[in-house]
Motif scaffolding. Structure first.
Motif, PDB file in Angstrom:
ATOM      1  N   LEU A  56      -4.046 -30.028 -33.114  1.00 21.93           N
ATOM      2  CA  LEU A  56      -3.488 -29.997 -31.760  1.00 21.93           C
ATOM      3  C   LEU A  56      -2.104 -30.651 -31.719  1.00 21.93           C
ATOM      4  CD1 LEU A  56      -6.571 -30.872 -29.506  1.00 21.93           C
ATOM      5  CD2 LEU A  56      -5.567 -28.626 -29.954  1.00 21.93           C
ATOM      6  N   ALA A  57      -1.969 -31.770 -32.457  1.00 21.98           N
ATOM      7  CA  ALA A  57      -0.678 -32.470 -32.466  1.00 21.98           C
ATOM      8  C   ALA A  57       0.396 -31.621 -33.144  1.00 21.98           C
ATOM      9  CB  ALA A  57      -0.826 -33.813 -33.187  1.00 21.98           C
ATOM     10  N   VAL A  58       0.048 -30.988 -34.283  1.00 20.23           N
ATOM     11  CA  VAL A  58       1.016 -30.130 -34.992  1.00 20.23           C
ATOM     12  C   VAL A  58       1.416 -28.950 -34.117  1.00 20.23           C
ATOM     13  CG1 VAL A  58       1.343 -28.600 -36.962  1.00 20.23           C
ATOM     14  CG2 VAL A  58       0.215 -30.813 -37.272  1.00 20.23           C
ATOM     15  N   ALA A  59       0.420 -28.323 -33.488  1.00 19.78           N
ATOM     16  CA  ALA A  59       0.703 -27.159 -32.645  1.00 19.78           C
ATOM     17  C   ALA A  59       1.598 -27.534 -31.474  1.00 19.78           C
ATOM     18  CB  ALA A  59      -0.604 -26.552 -32.148  1.00 19.78           C
ATOM     19  N   ARG A  60       1.314 -28.670 -30.861  1.00 13.76           N
ATOM     20  CA  ARG A  60       2.159 -29.132 -29.753  1.00 13.76           C
ATOM     21  C   ARG A  60       3.608 -29.321 -30.227  1.00 13.76           C
ATOM     22  NH1 ARG A  60       0.994 -31.201 -24.976  1.00 13.76           N
ATOM     23  NH2 ARG A  60      -1.144 -31.426 -24.229  1.00 13.76           N
ATOM     24  N   GLY A  61       3.752 -29.866 -31.435  1.00 17.10           N
ATOM     25  CA  GLY A  61       5.093 -30.094 -31.966  1.00 17.10           C
ATOM     26  C   GLY A  61       5.857 -28.797 -32.180  1.00 17.10           C
TER      27      GLY A  61
ATOM     28  N   ILE B 194      -3.848 -15.851 -30.147  1.00 21.49           N
ATOM     29  CA  ILE B 194      -3.674 -16.107 -31.575  1.00 21.49           C
ATOM     30  C   ILE B 194      -4.907 -16.849 -32.071  1.00 21.49           C
ATOM     31  CG2 ILE B 194      -2.353 -17.383 -33.318  1.00 21.49           C
ATOM     32  CD1 ILE B 194       0.108 -17.048 -31.518  1.00 21.49           C
ATOM     33  N   ILE B 195      -5.455 -16.428 -33.200  1.00 24.77           N
ATOM     34  CA  ILE B 195      -6.586 -17.124 -33.813  1.00 24.77           C
ATOM     35  C   ILE B 195      -6.059 -17.975 -34.957  1.00 24.77           C
ATOM     36  CG2 ILE B 195      -8.762 -16.860 -35.067  1.00 24.77           C
ATOM     37  CD1 ILE B 195      -9.103 -14.149 -33.657  1.00 24.77           C
ATOM     38  N   ALA B 196      -6.362 -19.261 -34.944  1.00 27.15           N
ATOM     39  CA  ALA B 196      -5.971 -20.189 -36.005  1.00 27.15           C
ATOM     40  C   ALA B 196      -7.241 -20.789 -36.584  1.00 27.15           C
ATOM     41  CB  ALA B 196      -5.056 -21.277 -35.458  1.00 27.15           C
ATOM     42  N   SER B 197      -7.493 -20.554 -37.875  1.00 26.95           N
ATOM     43  CA  SER B 197      -8.772 -20.984 -38.447  1.00 26.95           C
ATOM     44  C   SER B 197      -8.648 -21.211 -39.944  1.00 26.95           C
ATOM     45  CB  SER B 197      -9.846 -19.922 -38.173  1.00 26.95           C
ATOM     46  OG  SER B 197     -11.057 -20.245 -38.823  1.00 26.95           O
ATOM     47  N   GLY B 198      -9.535 -22.048 -40.453  1.00 27.36           N
ATOM     48  CA  GLY B 198      -9.610 -22.282 -41.888  1.00 27.36           C
ATOM     49  C   GLY B 198     -10.612 -21.393 -42.593  1.00 27.36           C
TER      50      GLY B 198
ATOM     51  N   ILE C 253      -3.782 -16.842 -38.077  1.00 31.73           N
ATOM     52  CA  ILE C 253      -3.069 -17.731 -38.978  1.00 31.73           C
ATOM     53  C   ILE C 253      -4.081 -18.629 -39.671  1.00 31.73           C
ATOM     54  CG2 ILE C 253      -2.627 -19.438 -37.159  1.00 31.73           C
ATOM     55  CD1 ILE C 253       0.074 -19.947 -38.567  1.00 31.73           C
ATOM     56  N   SER C 254      -3.913 -18.798 -40.974  1.00 35.52           N
ATOM     57  CA  SER C 254      -4.865 -19.579 -41.772  1.00 35.52           C
ATOM     58  C   SER C 254      -4.478 -21.048 -41.795  1.00 35.52           C
ATOM     59  CB  SER C 254      -4.916 -19.043 -43.205  1.00 35.52           C
ATOM     60  OG  SER C 254      -5.412 -17.723 -43.245  1.00 35.52           O
ATOM     61  N   LYS C 255      -5.494 -21.901 -41.730  1.00 38.14           N
ATOM     62  CA  LYS C 255      -5.282 -23.339 -41.889  1.00 38.14           C
ATOM     63  C   LYS C 255      -5.505 -23.704 -43.368  1.00 38.14           C
ATOM     64  CE  LYS C 255      -7.097 -24.624 -37.313  1.00 38.14           C
ATOM     65  NZ  LYS C 255      -8.196 -25.366 -36.645  1.00 38.14           N
ATOM     66  N   PRO C 256      -4.836 -24.720 -43.874  1.00 40.91           N
ATOM     67  CA  PRO C 256      -3.835 -25.540 -43.184  1.00 40.91           C
ATOM     68  C   PRO C 256      -2.561 -24.734 -42.946  1.00 40.91           C
ATOM     69  CG  PRO C 256      -3.927 -26.139 -45.494  1.00 40.91           C
ATOM     70  CD  PRO C 256      -5.039 -25.160 -45.269  1.00 40.91           C
ATOM     71  N   ILE C 257      -1.992 -24.889 -41.783  1.00 40.41           N
ATOM     72  CA  ILE C 257      -0.852 -24.075 -41.401  1.00 40.41           C
ATOM     73  C   ILE C 257       0.447 -24.700 -41.891  1.00 40.41           C
ATOM     74  CG2 ILE C 257      -2.049 -23.253 -39.352  1.00 40.41           C
ATOM     75  CD1 ILE C 257      -0.110 -25.064 -37.729  1.00 40.41           C
ATOM     76  N   SER C 258       1.434 -23.860 -42.071  1.00 38.14           N
ATOM     77  CA  SER C 258       2.792 -24.348 -42.280  1.00 38.14           C
ATOM     78  C   SER C 258       3.543 -24.168 -40.967  1.00 38.14           C
ATOM     79  CB  SER C 258       3.490 -23.555 -43.390  1.00 38.14           C
ATOM     80  OG  SER C 258       3.744 -22.231 -42.976  1.00 38.14           O
ATOM     81  N   VAL C 259       4.495 -25.043 -40.721  1.00 38.66           N
ATOM     82  CA  VAL C 259       5.261 -24.946 -39.486  1.00 38.66           C
ATOM     83  C   VAL C 259       5.988 -23.603 -39.425  1.00 38.66           C
ATOM     84  CG1 VAL C 259       7.191 -25.917 -38.185  1.00 38.66           C
ATOM     85  CG2 VAL C 259       5.521 -27.440 -39.264  1.00 38.66           C
ATOM     86  N   ALA C 260       6.496 -23.128 -40.568  1.00 39.41           N
ATOM     87  CA  ALA C 260       7.258 -21.871 -40.589  1.00 39.41           C
ATOM     88  C   ALA C 260       6.380 -20.680 -40.202  1.00 39.41           C
ATOM     89  CB  ALA C 260       7.869 -21.657 -41.967  1.00 39.41           C
ATOM     90  N   SER C 261       5.177 -20.617 -40.782  1.00 39.36           N
ATOM     91  CA  SER C 261       4.301 -19.480 -40.488  1.00 39.36           C
ATOM     92  C   SER C 261       3.804 -19.526 -39.056  1.00 39.36           C
ATOM     93  CB  SER C 261       3.119 -19.460 -41.462  1.00 39.36           C
ATOM     94  OG  SER C 261       2.334 -20.634 -41.331  1.00 39.36           O
ATOM     95  N   PHE C 262       3.519 -20.736 -38.577  1.00 39.33           N
ATOM     96  CA  PHE C 262       3.061 -20.869 -37.200  1.00 39.33           C
ATOM     97  C   PHE C 262       4.186 -20.486 -36.231  1.00 39.33           C
ATOM     98  CE2 PHE C 262       1.741 -23.476 -33.441  1.00 39.33           C
ATOM     99  CZ  PHE C 262       0.561 -22.802 -33.208  1.00 39.33           C
ATOM    100  N   LYS C 263       5.401 -20.911 -36.551  1.00 36.64           N
ATOM    101  CA  LYS C 263       6.546 -20.577 -35.705  1.00 36.64           C
ATOM    102  C   LYS C 263       6.737 -19.071 -35.651  1.00 36.64           C
ATOM    103  CE  LYS C 263      11.527 -21.323 -35.235  1.00 36.64           C
ATOM    104  NZ  LYS C 263      12.723 -22.012 -35.796  1.00 36.64           N
ATOM    105  N   GLU C 264       6.564 -18.385 -36.782  1.00 35.96           N
ATOM    106  CA  GLU C 264       6.767 -16.931 -36.841  1.00 35.96           C
ATOM    107  C   GLU C 264       5.791 -16.195 -35.935  1.00 35.96           C
ATOM    108  OE1 GLU C 264       6.706 -13.278 -40.134  1.00 35.96           O
ATOM    109  OE2 GLU C 264       6.448 -15.362 -40.774  1.00 35.96           O
ATOM    110  N   ILE C 265       4.513 -16.579 -35.981  1.00 37.72           N
ATOM    111  CA  ILE C 265       3.531 -15.853 -35.178  1.00 37.72           C
ATOM    112  C   ILE C 265       3.665 -16.193 -33.695  1.00 37.72           C
ATOM    113  CG2 ILE C 265       1.617 -17.526 -35.329  1.00 37.72           C
ATOM    114  CD1 ILE C 265      -0.233 -15.110 -35.753  1.00 37.72           C
ATOM    115  N   VAL C 266       4.070 -17.424 -33.399  1.00 39.32           N
ATOM    116  CA  VAL C 266       4.298 -17.781 -31.992  1.00 39.32           C
ATOM    117  C   VAL C 266       5.502 -17.021 -31.448  1.00 39.32           C
ATOM    118  CG1 VAL C 266       4.926 -19.657 -30.429  1.00 39.32           C
ATOM    119  CG2 VAL C 266       3.154 -20.015 -32.158  1.00 39.32           C
ATOM    120  N   GLU C 267       6.537 -16.845 -32.266  1.00 34.59           N
ATOM    121  CA  GLU C 267       7.689 -16.054 -31.840  1.00 34.59           C
ATOM    122  C   GLU C 267       7.272 -14.618 -31.543  1.00 34.59           C
ATOM    123  OE1 GLU C 267      10.569 -16.803 -31.013  1.00 34.59           O
ATOM    124  OE2 GLU C 267      11.219 -18.639 -31.983  1.00 34.59           O
ATOM    125  N   ALA C 268       6.349 -14.078 -32.350  1.00 35.24           N
ATOM    126  CA  ALA C 268       5.839 -12.732 -32.089  1.00 35.24           C
ATOM    127  C   ALA C 268       5.105 -12.690 -30.755  1.00 35.24           C
ATOM    128  CB  ALA C 268       4.909 -12.291 -33.222  1.00 35.24           C
TER     129      ALA C 268
END
Length: 389
Positions: free
Chosen positions: A13-18, A77-81, A105-120
């Motif tokens: 949650l903290a990473v996603a908020r960031g 968006i589904i984020a899961s390990g 998006i697969s966990k553990p996430i990278s900021v770059a990959s998470f940013k890409e899918i959120v931009e989509a």
């Protein structure tokens, strides 16, 4: 965008908020509690949800069901390990629930990959309610049937190969909505037959005008199954077509498995009668079910349209790709036209071509338009302009 994050991992949650803060999302709700998340959905206009799958008590699949029941129309968006097969399955389950799944998006996430899918997800906009001319408000009372038309394209030749008509409800102000109000009113056999006659008359009138303007390819019409149980239906349809100067060979009748008569012999007899009258028959929303194969095997069909969930799942699922590839071979051997619906990107198109599918339909080529807007759209397409030009 108003955003909601549901996950039982406080670190995530903290990473996603960031990440959302980096993307200038200033209205973000984060929670570990599915009940709190659902309240946020039902009490506010949430545009985007990021949800985990594996949560104790009330997992992601149960939450998706809650979203579907609440008619949530934002992005998901589904984020899961979990492993990639579970993620791919979860994506298709969400689609079958008619949720607007942007991706996984697969966990553990990278900021770059998470940013890409959120931009989509930022590109996605929930469908807005239709607006009537001059600011008039739409009313579901007193709606009448109307048709919009979407192009089908043979991508191997880059030529228009057909046009599907799609039913819409139109109010007194000319505002178009989905066909739900019309179909809800046609809840008896008599009402269904009456509505079908109205639609056929509109269809034949407009197609006759379009063909005189150079749209000479086949036009498809979805047909309710209940009128098919009437043995006089093929003759009635043929009379309507002839009255407008059309030929049955100009028309493709689309039948959906889920709306077919319970008695297979009634259905197969109706299909045979319509083919003998000169009409083409398409099985719409064809999927992997045994019933689909049985009806296709025994029915005198000329065309098969792939279920949109099947075409969308092909990007992630080898099983879906193998099924479509084999079906393309079968269709080719049997002389059937195979059409893939829901083609929205160049990647979708290229994938279907690689699987042997020639005919496609979707927003990549053109959005549905009213009949008088179809000739200009066709002209732009022939000039090589994009669907949104």
């Amino acid at each position: 965008m108003k955003t909601l994050i549901l996950d039982d991992d406080e670190i995530f949650l903290a990473v996603a908020r960031g990440v959302f803060a980096m993307l200038s999302f200033d209205d973000v709700t984060a929670t570990i509690d599915p009940e709190t998340a659902l309240k946020a959905v039902t009490s506010g206009d949430i545009d985007l949800i990021v949800s985990d799958l594996n949560m104790p008590g009330h997992d992601g699949f149960a939450f998706f069901k809650d979203l579907a029941d609440a008619n949530y129309d934002g992005a998901l968006i589904i984020a899961s390990g979990e492993d990639k097969n579970v993620l791919a399955s979860a994506k298709q389950i969400a689609r079958r629930m008619r949720l607007n799944i942007v991706g996984t998006i697969s966990k553990p996430i990278s900021v770059a990959s998470f940013k890409e899918i959120v931009e989509a997800a930022k590109i996605y906009q929930p469908p807005s309610p239709p607006t009537a001319p001059n600011g008039a408000h739409s009313s579901l009372a007193g709606v009448t049937p109307a048709l919009v038309y979407q192009l089908q394209v043979n991508t191997f030749s880059n030529r228009i190969s057909g046009t599907e008509s799609l039913l819409r409800a139109q109010d007194a102000h000319g505002c178009l909505t989905g066909p739900g109000p019309l179909l809800a009113g046609a809840d008896s056999n008599h009402a269904a037959i009456t509505l079908t006659r109205q639609i056929i008359d509109i269809f034949c009138t407009e197609v006759a005008l379009l063909r005189r303007q150079g749209c000479t390819w086949p036009f498809s019409l979805n047909v309710d199954a209940r009128p098919l149980e009437n043995p006089d239906f093929p003759a009635m349809l043929r009379d309507h077509v002839n009255k407008h100067g059309l030929s049955p060979d100009d028309i493709v009748l689309e039948l959906t498995e889920s709306h077919m008569p319970e008695d297979p012999s009634t259905l197969l007899s109706a299909i045979a009668r319509l083919r003998m009258a000169g009409f083409h028959l398409a099985m719409d929303d064809f999927s992997t079910g045994a019933a689909s194969f049985d009806i296709l095997r025994d029915g005198a069909f000329s065309e098969v349209k792939l279920d949109i969930d099947l075409t969308r799942s092909a990007a992630e699922s080898e099983a879906s790709r193998a099924f479509i590839r084999n079906l393309a071979d079968i269709a080719n051997n049997l002389g059937l036209r195979l059409v893939a619906e829901g083609i929205e990107t160049e990647q979708d198109k290229q994938l279907m071509e690689s699987l042997g599918v020639r005919h496609m339909q979707g927003y990549l080529f053109a959005k549905p338009v009213l009949f008088d807007a179809l000739p200009p759209l066709v002209h732009r397409f022939m000039l090589g302009e994009t669907a949104d030009a």
